[in-house]
Design a protein around this motif. Structure first.
Motif, PDB file in Angstrom:
ATOM      1  N   ILE A 281       6.069  -3.834 -14.357  1.00 35.40           N
ATOM      2  CA  ILE A 281       6.702  -3.608 -13.064  1.00 35.40           C
ATOM      3  C   ILE A 281       6.843  -4.937 -12.352  1.00 35.40           C
ATOM      4  O   ILE A 281       5.853  -5.641 -12.128  1.00 35.40           O
ATOM      5  CB  ILE A 281       5.880  -2.616 -12.218  1.00 35.40           C
ATOM      6  N   VAL A 282       8.067  -5.287 -12.030  1.00 34.56           N
ATOM      7  CA  VAL A 282       8.343  -6.535 -11.321  1.00 34.56           C
ATOM      8  C   VAL A 282       8.365  -6.230  -9.828  1.00 34.56           C
ATOM      9  O   VAL A 282       9.290  -5.590  -9.322  1.00 34.56           O
ATOM     10  CB  VAL A 282       9.686  -7.144 -11.765  1.00 34.56           C
ATOM     11  N   GLY A 283       7.340  -6.655  -9.127  1.00 30.70           N
ATOM     12  CA  GLY A 283       7.242  -6.396  -7.696  1.00 30.70           C
ATOM     13  C   GLY A 283       6.098  -5.441  -7.394  1.00 30.70           C
ATOM     14  O   GLY A 283       6.050  -4.329  -7.922  1.00 30.70           O
ATOM     15  N   GLY A 284       5.190  -5.880  -6.547  1.00 36.27           N
ATOM     16  CA  GLY A 284       4.017  -5.072  -6.226  1.00 36.27           C
ATOM     17  C   GLY A 284       3.968  -4.654  -4.784  1.00 36.27           C
ATOM     18  O   GLY A 284       2.881  -4.442  -4.238  1.00 36.27           O
ATOM     19  N   GLY A 285       5.145  -4.526  -4.142  1.00 37.50           N
ATOM     20  CA  GLY A 285       5.166  -3.953  -2.811  1.00 37.50           C
ATOM     21  C   GLY A 285       4.939  -2.455  -2.878  1.00 37.50           C
ATOM     22  O   GLY A 285       4.422  -1.927  -3.867  1.00 37.50           O
ATOM     23  N   VAL A 286       5.357  -1.744  -1.847  1.00 40.40           N
ATOM     24  CA  VAL A 286       5.112  -0.309  -1.828  1.00 40.40           C
ATOM     25  C   VAL A 286       5.863   0.398  -2.948  1.00 40.40           C
ATOM     26  O   VAL A 286       5.317   1.288  -3.615  1.00 40.40           O
ATOM     27  CB  VAL A 286       5.474   0.281  -0.451  1.00 40.40           C
ATOM     28  N   ALA A 287       7.116   0.016  -3.214  1.00 37.13           N
ATOM     29  CA  ALA A 287       7.891   0.693  -4.263  1.00 37.13           C
ATOM     30  C   ALA A 287       7.221   0.527  -5.618  1.00 37.13           C
ATOM     31  O   ALA A 287       6.994   1.504  -6.343  1.00 37.13           O
ATOM     32  CB  ALA A 287       9.320   0.163  -4.289  1.00 37.13           C
ATOM     33  N   GLY A 288       6.902  -0.701  -5.998  1.00 40.78           N
ATOM     34  CA  GLY A 288       6.261  -0.933  -7.289  1.00 40.78           C
ATOM     35  C   GLY A 288       4.896  -0.286  -7.384  1.00 40.78           C
ATOM     36  O   GLY A 288       4.515   0.247  -8.430  1.00 40.78           O
ATOM     37  N   THR A 289       4.142  -0.306  -6.292  1.00 44.79           N
ATOM     38  CA  THR A 289       2.805   0.291  -6.307  1.00 44.79           C
ATOM     39  C   THR A 289       2.884   1.803  -6.423  1.00 44.79           C
ATOM     40  O   THR A 289       2.074   2.436  -7.116  1.00 44.79           O
ATOM     41  CB  THR A 289       2.034  -0.117  -5.045  1.00 44.79           C
ATOM     42  N   LEU A 290       3.864   2.423  -5.761  1.00 44.03           N
ATOM     43  CA  LEU A 290       3.995   3.878  -5.876  1.00 44.03           C
ATOM     44  C   LEU A 290       4.405   4.296  -7.280  1.00 44.03           C
ATOM     45  O   LEU A 290       3.987   5.356  -7.764  1.00 44.03           O
ATOM     46  CB  LEU A 290       4.985   4.402  -4.844  1.00 44.03           C
ATOM     47  N   VAL A 291       5.218   3.501  -7.955  1.00 43.97           N
ATOM     48  CA  VAL A 291       5.509   3.799  -9.361  1.00 43.97           C
ATOM     49  C   VAL A 291       4.218   3.766 -10.165  1.00 43.97           C
ATOM     50  O   VAL A 291       3.950   4.649 -10.996  1.00 43.97           O
ATOM     51  CB  VAL A 291       6.535   2.800  -9.936  1.00 43.97           C
ATOM     52  N   THR A 292       3.382   2.770  -9.911  1.00 48.91           N
ATOM     53  CA  THR A 292       2.103   2.654 -10.616  1.00 48.91           C
ATOM     54  C   THR A 292       1.211   3.849 -10.323  1.00 48.91           C
ATOM     55  O   THR A 292       0.574   4.415 -11.228  1.00 48.91           O
ATOM     56  CB  THR A 292       1.391   1.354 -10.199  1.00 48.91           C
ATOM     57  N   VAL A 293       1.151   4.255  -9.053  1.00 51.36           N
ATOM     58  CA  VAL A 293       0.346   5.423  -8.670  1.00 51.36           C
ATOM     59  C   VAL A 293       0.783   6.652  -9.448  1.00 51.36           C
ATOM     60  O   VAL A 293      -0.035   7.380 -10.034  1.00 51.36           O
ATOM     61  CB  VAL A 293       0.463   5.670  -7.150  1.00 51.36           C
ATOM     62  N   HIS A 294       2.082   6.905  -9.465  1.00 47.65           N
ATOM     63  CA  HIS A 294       2.568   8.126 -10.108  1.00 47.65           C
ATOM     64  C   HIS A 294       2.470   8.045 -11.628  1.00 47.65           C
ATOM     65  O   HIS A 294       2.237   9.071 -12.295  1.00 47.65           O
ATOM     66  CB  HIS A 294       3.996   8.418  -9.657  1.00 47.65           C
TER      67      HIS A 294
ATOM     68  N   ARG B 159       0.169  -1.926   8.628  1.00 50.95           N
ATOM     69  CA  ARG B 159      -0.994  -2.492   7.928  1.00 50.95           C
ATOM     70  C   ARG B 159      -1.890  -1.369   7.393  1.00 50.95           C
ATOM     71  O   ARG B 159      -2.390  -1.445   6.271  1.00 50.95           O
ATOM     72  CB  ARG B 159      -1.764  -3.383   8.896  1.00 50.95           C
ATOM     73  N   GLU B 160      -2.085  -0.317   8.204  1.00 50.39           N
ATOM     74  CA  GLU B 160      -2.924   0.804   7.771  1.00 50.39           C
ATOM     75  C   GLU B 160      -2.276   1.541   6.601  1.00 50.39           C
ATOM     76  O   GLU B 160      -2.961   1.956   5.659  1.00 50.39           O
ATOM     77  CB  GLU B 160      -3.165   1.765   8.933  1.00 50.39           C
ATOM     78  N   PHE B 161      -0.958   1.704   6.652  1.00 47.85           N
ATOM     79  CA  PHE B 161      -0.284   2.380   5.547  1.00 47.85           C
ATOM     80  C   PHE B 161      -0.441   1.591   4.258  1.00 47.85           C
ATOM     81  O   PHE B 161      -0.634   2.173   3.183  1.00 47.85           O
ATOM     82  CB  PHE B 161       1.198   2.578   5.867  1.00 47.85           C
ATOM     83  N   SER B 162      -0.365   0.281   4.331  1.00 49.62           N
ATOM     84  CA  SER B 162      -0.546  -0.546   3.145  1.00 49.62           C
ATOM     85  C   SER B 162      -1.935  -0.330   2.550  1.00 49.62           C
ATOM     86  O   SER B 162      -2.088  -0.221   1.326  1.00 49.62           O
ATOM     87  CB  SER B 162      -0.354  -2.021   3.507  1.00 49.62           C
ATOM     88  N   ARG B 163      -2.936  -0.214   3.386  1.00 50.54           N
ATOM     89  CA  ARG B 163      -4.291   0.033   2.896  1.00 50.54           C
ATOM     90  C   ARG B 163      -4.392   1.409   2.250  1.00 50.54           C
ATOM     91  O   ARG B 163      -5.066   1.599   1.231  1.00 50.54           O
ATOM     92  CB  ARG B 163      -5.289  -0.105   4.058  1.00 50.54           C
ATOM     93  N   TYR B 164      -3.719   2.370   2.843  1.00 54.35           N
ATOM     94  CA  TYR B 164      -3.686   3.729   2.265  1.00 54.35           C
ATOM     95  C   TYR B 164      -3.103   3.708   0.856  1.00 54.35           C
ATOM     96  O   TYR B 164      -3.651   4.334  -0.068  1.00 54.35           O
ATOM     97  CB  TYR B 164      -2.861   4.628   3.194  1.00 54.35           C
ATOM     98  N   VAL B 165      -2.016   2.980   0.664  1.00 52.05           N
ATOM     99  CA  VAL B 165      -1.380   2.924  -0.658  1.00 52.05           C
ATOM    100  C   VAL B 165      -2.317   2.265  -1.666  1.00 52.05           C
ATOM    101  O   VAL B 165      -2.450   2.729  -2.810  1.00 52.05           O
ATOM    102  CB  VAL B 165      -0.031   2.178  -0.571  1.00 52.05           C
ATOM    103  N   ARG B 166      -3.002   1.213  -1.262  1.00 52.65           N
ATOM    104  CA  ARG B 166      -3.931   0.543  -2.188  1.00 52.65           C
ATOM    105  C   ARG B 166      -5.098   1.450  -2.558  1.00 52.65           C
ATOM    106  O   ARG B 166      -5.535   1.489  -3.712  1.00 52.65           O
ATOM    107  CB  ARG B 166      -4.428  -0.764  -1.581  1.00 52.65           C
ATOM    108  N   GLU B 167      -5.629   2.169  -1.572  1.00 55.66           N
ATOM    109  CA  GLU B 167      -6.745   3.070  -1.864  1.00 55.66           C
ATOM    110  C   GLU B 167      -6.295   4.211  -2.776  1.00 55.66           C
ATOM    111  O   GLU B 167      -7.046   4.645  -3.664  1.00 55.66           O
ATOM    112  CB  GLU B 167      -7.343   3.614  -0.565  1.00 55.66           C
ATOM    113  N   LEU B 168      -5.081   4.704  -2.567  1.00 54.94           N
ATOM    114  CA  LEU B 168      -4.568   5.755  -3.440  1.00 54.94           C
ATOM    115  C   LEU B 168      -4.395   5.229  -4.861  1.00 54.94           C
ATOM    116  O   LEU B 168      -4.678   5.936  -5.840  1.00 54.94           O
ATOM    117  CB  LEU B 168      -3.243   6.273  -2.896  1.00 54.94           C
ATOM    118  N   LEU B 169      -3.955   3.976  -4.990  1.00 52.36           N
ATOM    119  CA  LEU B 169      -3.824   3.377  -6.309  1.00 52.36           C
ATOM    120  C   LEU B 169      -5.190   3.296  -6.995  1.00 52.36           C
ATOM    121  O   LEU B 169      -5.333   3.672  -8.167  1.00 52.36           O
ATOM    122  CB  LEU B 169      -3.208   1.980  -6.192  1.00 52.36           C
ATOM    123  N   SER B 170      -6.198   2.820  -6.285  1.00 56.19           N
ATOM    124  CA  SER B 170      -7.539   2.717  -6.871  1.00 56.19           C
ATOM    125  C   SER B 170      -8.060   4.084  -7.289  1.00 56.19           C
ATOM    126  O   SER B 170      -8.638   4.245  -8.375  1.00 56.19           O
ATOM    127  CB  SER B 170      -8.506   2.079  -5.859  1.00 56.19           C
TER     128      SER B 170
END
Length: 904
Positions: A13-26, A103-114
């Motif tokens: 995945i090229v890009g680790g913003g919200v779009a790339g991270t959500l692909v990783t999550v799913h 900023r809080e939403f970004s933390r939410y996405v990272r915690e969901l990824l973990s």
């Protein structure tokens, strides 16, 4: 069992913003459910995933421009982000309509990824490489991605680079070369430099008036120099509009017959806004409803019309579409009142000269000048990706051996794809390269916000695993083969194989879709299916089911006989089981038929026809009178359906029955955003509106849906009944009369609908005002003696008692009571008998005799008398008896104890 790592696909995945991270999550979540191994590599220069430009701000004053209810990362759980916030800080109120920090939403996405990676365990690995991708090349069946340091091999590549960087071509050279020009306010430390500056002039010139300007204004005026003023210049001089003070339901138009030529489209959009503003008093529901249909409309427009929209309409659309929270709006209004925020329109920057003490004297094209400490570019991202200078995108567009890996879509706003898979310059979508989000703007327009990205991310994760590691498949002869084996049979809408021809399967699926949407005409399409293939047993059985369970026009016995004949010719285990279920339902619906249906669903949970018959809805009575069992049935299907709009719709109705109204509303909204014609979702939202006392808004919204996207809805009488309940609650009896005469009076309704909707409405109407009521006799004739005097279920029997009461038919009540006494079902010879006795006393005006029976009866009706809105007729009758008997205080106490649904 050890995972075979040699067989594991690698996805880069090229890009680790919200779009790339959500692909990783799913990917992680789906791989865990499938027990599929996968290795994921994310190329992202930043040290943290889930940030990107949009969510990388460290300032809590920079708020999301979508309420928390719309920011879940999981389409199947619309309340997930709200629930996460509540769990993250239990002492802080977490409301669906909060506007929290990016900023809080970004933390939410990272915690969901973990969390997702931890749940997947060793089946999913993630490697974050802090490098920038520069080049992509096909390599065999896969691809290679190169950075400045090395090359990475992958089976598939996802380009998730997010929104392009801001453009500053508008700036004259004298400004571009100045150290006091900030071309990108989101560059690390860019705004900190301005905040610390004390040497130059205090004012700051901000170019651009969109949401980026809002954040910059909040940053530069929130602390430090109180004398700082901001001069905001833009071509239109329009600030983003604000969100409403409370949530508003989207009013979704039916665009199926809209001409998408730009001139005609403008007229239809204007008409849509005018109608919604006239009926609701607010433009926001019109915009939010139109947004649901934008991708549909955009896909039908020509390139020339799209470009015309971008030139002439996009600016105003963005002002309305990208709204700011009220807190941000209030702060801007305060700054304007203090003289610290000035808005200028029309003029642009013509030149800039350095000042001796620092800062710039900026000259505008209208001749005016501003002495400012800094000029900040807030004009937003560039629109044409060919002008970005992004090495990866440039490489994708550069021909290699005569073929470029990608081509641009409308106006260069993104890349052409087939469902996210890149189309090369030869017109082929075969390269294993996908994209999502901002790089699909040219073909989707609305694709940069989290509500769109999360859906694309989940769909892309599913596509990637289906392509690289497909699940095993069953062939027509019953063999289980590798997932890469060619599909031998057509499939239904949920992916189940169909033992028929492609032509017959197409008609069957069209009929199934109508059943799932609660639309009329499903039986006609099923007839088409069996005409194409007389040996298609499943379609014959489906016809018998609709005739028996939902009252459709079908010869139940004949269709069942054809299904039993055809299944001996052709059919798999699921189809044989379904035919057997329908035979049992026809002959013994309450006992062996119910047991067989539940067993079938346990074996084949994605059989939507079977689930439809099992779950109590407008259309079907279901397999149980116990609410908790019906709820458990729906909730247990979650792993089989995920975020499918139909399942989300059923779950929404379950949640409102559980009085979880906020969650039900979020689920219904999510389902309607995917499928605006979902009758189940509309039904759920309608109950939410009624149970929470939103009568005027609920009536207006429901009327609009019925006349727009619900024009082909079945069971329109039931939706009319719901609207009439709103009107009764509002005391608008003239409106009730108009609605009854138009939609609920015979011959418009007959049978069960006349019983459940028309007759019960007449009785409730009579409890409010018994003057000049329509006669009940024609309704009873339309219902028919069988339903009134010998009903087969407690539910039908209870409403037969209400209908007979509306007609003052004491003899009929006595006959119904005798029928119930002879039933083997406990609820019939207890609850139904009690209802007949109480309602007989009501007809005979023996209020003191009726009230105690109703008071004892009403709490026991939860499991057999339908929804809370339907059961309310018995509670209203009890209150009426108490008032007639002079017990006003007790009646008032009962009203006060009832959920605050309506003024009385």
């Amino acid at each position: 069992m050890a995972v075979d790592r040699a067989a594991r696909p690698t996805i880069l995945i090229v890009g680790g913003g919200v779009a790339g991270t959500l692909v990783t999550v799913h990917l992680a979540r789906l791989a865990a459910r499938r027990s599929t191994g996968v290795d994921i590599v994310v190329l992202e220069p930043s040290d943290l995933l889930g940030r990107g430009v949009a969510f990388g701000t460290p300032e809590d004053r920079h708020l999301l421009n979508v309420p928390a209810s719309g920011m879940t990362a999981l389409p199947e759980e619309p309340g997930h982000f709200v629930a996460w916030r509540a769990e993250d800080d239990p002492d802080r109120p977490s409301l669906p309509y909060d506007f929290t920090s990016r900023r809080e939403f970004s933390r939410y996405v990272r915690e969901l990824l973990s969390e997702s990676l931890a749940t997947a365990g060793g089946q999913v690995s993630l490697r974050h490489v802090q490098q920038q991708a520069l080049r992509v090349r096909r390599s065999g069946a896969g691809a290679e991605v190169s950075t400045a340091r090395r090359t990475y091999r992958a089976d598939a590549v996802v380009v998730a680079t997010g929104l392009p960087a801001a453009g500053w071509d508008w700036a004259p050279e004298t400004l571009r070369s100045s150290p006091f020009f900030v071309p990108d306010p989101w560059a690390p430390g860019a705004l900190d430099v301005i905040r610390r500056d004390r040497s130059g002039p205090a004012p700051v010139l901000v170019v651009g008036a969109g949401l980026t300007m809002v954040d910059v204004a909040l940053s530069l005026t929130g602390e430090g120099r109180d004398d700082r003023a901001l001069h905001v210049v833009s071509r239109s001089g329009r600030l983003p509009r604000t969100h409403a003070r409370s949530p508003k339901l989207a009013t979704i138009p039916d665009v199926s017959d809209w001409d998408t030529g730009i001139e005609e489209l403008r007229k239809r959009v204007h008409r849509h806004f005018s109608e919604v503003v006239r009926s609701s008093g607010d433009w926001r529901p019109a915009l939010d409803g139109l947004r649901v249909q934008v991708q549909n409309l955009w896909s039908r427009m020509s390139d020339a019309d799209r470009l015309a929209f971008l030139r002439e309409d996009a600016g105003y659309w963005n002002v309305l579409r990208h709204r700011m929270p009220l807190a941000s709006s209030d702060k801007l209004n305060q700054l304007r009142a203090q003289g610290r925020l000035h808005l200028h329109s029309g003029a642009t920057v013509a030149g800039a000269q350095p000042l001796s003490r620092g800062g710039l004297r900026v000259t505008m094209t209208d001749g005016s000048t501003h002495e400012v400490g800094w000029v900040v570019n807030c004009t937003g991202p560039r629109t044409d990706i060919r002008e970005l200078g992004n090495p990866l995108l440039d490489d994708l567009l550069k021909p290699v051996h005569g073929v470029a890996a990608a081509t641009v879509s409308t106006g260069g706003m993104g890349l052409r794809t087939v469902n996210g898979r890149l189309i090369d310059s030869a017109g082929s979508p075969e390269a294993p390269i996908w994209t999502l989000g901002a790089l699909r703007r040219g073909e989707l327009w609305e694709t940069t916000a989290v509500p769109e990205i999360r859906v694309q991310a989940r769909e892309l994760a599913t596509t990637l695993l289906d392509t690289l590691a497909p699940l095993p498949r069953r062939l027509a002869d019953g063999r289980i083969v590798s997932g890469h084996h060619p599909i031998a049979r057509p499939r239904d809408l949920l992916g189940l194989p169909l033992s028929t021809t492609a032509e017959s399967a197409a008609s069957f699926n069209a009929g199934l879709e109508r059943v799932m949407r609660l639309q009329a005409g499903a039986e006609d399409l099923l007839r088409e299916a069996v005409e194409h293939d007389p040996d298609f047993a499943l379609a014959h059985a489906a016809l018998a089911m609709l005739g028996h369970e939902a009252g459709a026009h079908a010869d139940v016995r004949a269709s069942l006989a054809e299904a039993q004949r055809a299944i001996t010719v052709r059919g798999d285990d699921r189809e044989r089981s379904f035919v057997d279920v329908i035979e049992r339902r026809v002959n013994d619906v309450r006992n062996s038929g119910a047991q067989a249906l539940i067993a079938h669903i346990a074996a084949y949970p994605r059989d939507a026809l079977a689930v439809s018959a099992a779950v109590p809805t407008i259309a079907f009575s279901g397999v149980t009178d116990l609410q908790q069992e019906a709820w458990a049935l729906v909730e247990g299907l979650a792993p089989a359906y995920g975020d499918h709009w139909w399942y989300i719709s059923l779950l929404a109705f379950t949640r409102q029955e559980q009085s979880r109204f906020e969650e039900a509303a979020l689920l219904a909204e999510s389902a309607l955003a995917c499928e605006p014609s979902s009758g189940h979702a509309v039904h759920a939202q309608t109950h939410v509106n009624y149970e929470t006392g939103q009568h005027e808004e609920g009536r207006v919204w429901l009327d609009h849906w019925v006349t727009e996207t619900g024009r082909s809805a079945g069971y329109r009488a039931h939706f009319a009944w719901h609207a009439a309940l709103h009107e009764l609650a509002l005391g608008d009896l003239d409106a009730v009369r108009r609605r009854y005469e138009t939609h609920l009076a015979p011959p418009a309704v007959t049978g069960v609908r006349a019983l459940i909707d028309s007759a019960s409405l007449l009785w409730r109407w009579r409890l409010v005002d018994d003057r000049d009521l329509p006669p009940a006799g024609p309704v009873l004739e339309a219902i028919g003696e069988g339903l009134l005097k010998t009903p087969q279920t407690p539910f039908i029997a209870l409403y037969a008692a209400i209908a007979l009461t509306a007609a003052d038919d004491v003899a009929g009540l006595a006959q119904l009571r005798q029928h119930a006494l002879g039933s083997s079902e406990a609820s019939m010879h207890t609850l139904v008998v009690a209802a007949c006795e109480a309602l007989t006393a009501v007809v005979e005006r023996r209020w003191a005799d009726a009230a105690p029976i109703l008071e004892d009866l009403y709490p026991r009706l939860d499991h057999i008398a339908g929804s809370a809105a339907q059961r309310e007729v018995f509670h209203d009758t009890l209150i009426h008896c108490l008032r007639q008997d002079g017990h006003d205080v007790l009646a008032d106490e009962l009203l006060a104890a009832r959920p605050a649904r309506r003024p009385c």
